[in-house]
Write a protein that holds these residues in place. Sequence first.
Motif, PDB file in Angstrom:
ATOM      1  N   ALA A   1      15.695 -51.391 -10.901  1.00  0.00           N
ATOM      2  CA  ALA A   1      15.991 -50.953  -9.563  1.00  0.00           C
ATOM      3  C   ALA A   1      14.464 -51.092  -8.857  1.00  0.00           C
ATOM      4  O   ALA A   1      13.445 -51.158  -9.568  1.00  0.00           O
ATOM      5  CB  ALA A   1      16.645 -49.728  -9.493  1.00  0.00           C
ATOM      6  N   TYR A   2      14.616 -51.273  -7.562  1.00  0.00           N
ATOM      7  CA  TYR A   2      13.109 -51.239  -7.030  1.00  0.00           C
ATOM      8  C   TYR A   2      13.287 -50.652  -5.443  1.00  0.00           C
ATOM      9  O   TYR A   2      14.368 -50.877  -5.020  1.00  0.00           O
ATOM     10  CB  TYR A   2      12.442 -52.534  -6.841  1.00  0.00           C
ATOM     11  N   SER A   3      12.109 -50.152  -5.039  1.00  0.00           N
ATOM     12  CA  SER A   3      12.181 -49.826  -3.704  1.00  0.00           C
ATOM     13  C   SER A   3      10.866 -50.107  -3.025  1.00  0.00           C
ATOM     14  O   SER A   3       9.895 -49.906  -3.692  1.00  0.00           O
ATOM     15  CB  SER A   3      12.408 -48.274  -3.413  1.00  0.00           C
ATOM     16  N   LYS A   4      10.861 -50.938  -1.717  1.00  0.00           N
ATOM     17  CA  LYS A   4       9.669 -51.154  -1.144  1.00  0.00           C
ATOM     18  C   LYS A   4       9.292 -50.270  -0.015  1.00  0.00           C
ATOM     19  O   LYS A   4       9.996 -49.210  -0.092  1.00  0.00           O
ATOM     20  CB  LYS A   4       9.872 -52.485  -0.599  1.00  0.00           C
ATOM     21  N   ASN A   5       8.286 -50.572   0.445  1.00  0.00           N
ATOM     22  CA  ASN A   5       7.948 -49.375   1.469  1.00  0.00           C
ATOM     23  C   ASN A   5       7.584 -48.199   1.054  1.00  0.00           C
ATOM     24  O   ASN A   5       7.706 -47.185   1.665  1.00  0.00           O
ATOM     25  CB  ASN A   5       8.854 -49.382   2.868  1.00  0.00           C
TER      26      ASN A   5
ATOM     27  N   LYS B   1       1.974 -50.346   1.702  1.00  0.00           N
ATOM     28  CA  LYS B   1       2.523 -51.458   0.994  1.00  0.00           C
ATOM     29  C   LYS B   1       2.797 -51.734  -0.593  1.00  0.00           C
ATOM     30  O   LYS B   1       2.238 -52.600  -0.953  1.00  0.00           O
ATOM     31  CB  LYS B   1       1.893 -52.768   1.540  1.00  0.00           C
ATOM     32  N   LEU B   2       3.216 -50.618  -0.867  1.00  0.00           N
ATOM     33  CA  LEU B   2       3.538 -50.297  -2.476  1.00  0.00           C
ATOM     34  C   LEU B   2       4.981 -50.484  -2.631  1.00  0.00           C
ATOM     35  O   LEU B   2       5.825 -50.101  -1.889  1.00  0.00           O
ATOM     36  CB  LEU B   2       2.885 -49.105  -3.179  1.00  0.00           C
ATOM     37  N   ALA B   3       5.340 -50.685  -3.978  1.00  0.00           N
ATOM     38  CA  ALA B   3       6.678 -50.585  -4.357  1.00  0.00           C
ATOM     39  C   ALA B   3       6.934 -50.070  -5.779  1.00  0.00           C
ATOM     40  O   ALA B   3       5.614 -50.032  -6.428  1.00  0.00           O
ATOM     41  CB  ALA B   3       7.269 -52.286  -4.480  1.00  0.00           C
ATOM     42  N   MET B   4       7.991 -49.348  -5.601  1.00  0.00           N
ATOM     43  CA  MET B   4       8.393 -48.725  -7.097  1.00  0.00           C
ATOM     44  C   MET B   4       9.249 -49.675  -7.829  1.00  0.00           C
ATOM     45  O   MET B   4      10.361 -50.029  -7.390  1.00  0.00           O
ATOM     46  CB  MET B   4       8.911 -47.288  -6.832  1.00  0.00           C
ATOM     47  N   VAL B   5       8.906 -50.029  -8.930  1.00  0.00           N
ATOM     48  CA  VAL B   5      10.116 -50.712  -9.790  1.00  0.00           C
ATOM     49  C   VAL B   5      10.293 -49.728 -11.147  1.00  0.00           C
ATOM     50  O   VAL B   5       9.592 -49.380 -11.614  1.00  0.00           O
ATOM     51  CB  VAL B   5       9.405 -51.940 -10.292  1.00  0.00           C
ATOM     52  N   SER B   6      11.491 -50.018 -11.369  1.00  0.00           N
ATOM     53  CA  SER B   6      12.174 -49.015 -12.478  1.00  0.00           C
ATOM     54  C   SER B   6      12.909 -49.523 -13.188  1.00  0.00           C
ATOM     55  O   SER B   6      13.753 -50.432 -13.045  1.00  0.00           O
ATOM     56  CB  SER B   6      12.824 -47.699 -11.761  1.00  0.00           C
ATOM     57  N   ILE B   7      12.932 -49.261 -14.711  1.00  0.00           N
ATOM     58  CA  ILE B   7      13.832 -49.670 -15.489  1.00  0.00           C
ATOM     59  C   ILE B   7      14.466 -48.570 -15.856  1.00  0.00           C
ATOM     60  O   ILE B   7      14.069 -47.309 -16.025  1.00  0.00           O
ATOM     61  CB  ILE B   7      13.339 -50.385 -16.731  1.00  0.00           C
TER      62      ILE B   7
END
Length: 404
Positions: free
Chosen positions: A256-260, A339-345
């Motif tokens: 999953a990811y979330s921007k902003n 302007k960072l994103a969180m990317v998750s496994i």
Amino acid sequence: MKRLVLKFGGTSVGTTDRIKKVANIVKNRHQEGNEIIVIVSAMAGTTNDLKEKSNLISKNFESKELDVLLSSGEQVSSSLLSGALIDKGVKSRSWLGWQIPIVTDNNHTASQIIQIKTDEILKFISDGGVAVIAGFQGITKNGRITTLGRGGSDLSAVAIAKFFETDSCEIYTDVEGVLTTDPNIHEKAKKIEKISYEEMLEMSSLGAKVMQPGAVQASMIEDIPIHVRSTFSDKPGTKIISESEIDYKKTVTGIAYSKNNAKISIVGVVDKPGVAADVFEPIGKNNINIDMVIQNTSLDGKTANITFTIKQEDLKKTLNIIEENKQIINYKKITHNDKLAMVSIIGAGMIASPGVTHKMFRSLANEQINILAISTSEIKISVLILEDMTKKAVKILHKTFELN
Ligand code: ASP
Ligand code: MG
């Protein structure tokens, strides 16, 4: 005979033609001999349009009136679907939240359901009728209309499944189920057959949009299995079930990811008990959600830096709050990035397999993706990266963890 809850999302009822198609699905399921309660969202775009109108009146539009306004979208779709069913010769009737009633607390725009009265609808469906319920809405004990938060018709469906003790809760949507990642950024996204409540909760909280996190949480607490499936195909979708019923073959179930996202670092606070509380108390009181938190101690052991992430839209407000509390918090300086994103496994299979962490970090490093912060739980690892690296990160992780 089975009792089913069928919930249709905004795109599924987005046009009158689609509503007629939904009526056919409902009619078929009814003719198979099931008792049926349908929950509908507002037609796609409606809730946003209504919200925009309220913004044009006032940026601080009163929440009780906002609930009256926003709930009207589901009034339209529930009556249209019920009318379509009647037109196809199916006995049907629509119910708005207040007519049942679905009683909620008075936390307007994000209410919790307390009680649902069942006798009238139970009688209607046992007499062969299809009940169509407007999702997303309820009423307080004082008779004020409430809504359950954006995406809240999912929560309506889970609550109805609970109070009516139904045999299934099916969420019909515009995708084939829960996917391993967002197909809009990775064409190799695949349907997940089974996912646990816990994994789904992480997936939806961390950015996957198929289901409202609050609804997933409710289904987890009540152990109500959910079937997320497509309105536009007959194929089975994704079953959200208890972890004990899943035989994990892979360590990672989805990405999953979330921007902003934005990150704030408070540099040089005194390293003593109570400092973190002083930082986060005023932020919490302003209803700003914090995601990751990292604290590190300086070499001298006397001062520390506190870094945390928030949504970009909250950045300005949060910086102001920290500056207003400068005397109390007592820091040297603050820095921030946006302007960072969180990317998750995410995957319950991770619990039993060591080495997932380094595998993730190594594959990101090989793609020259810099990690700015990390947070982990038993079943997920999240990293903070530059937003324009999101696609690259998702693709490499999808491959690394054999989801392609
Ligand atoms: N119509 C509401 C929204 O757009 C509720 C929902 O669709 O679930 O948030
Ligand atoms: Mg939805």
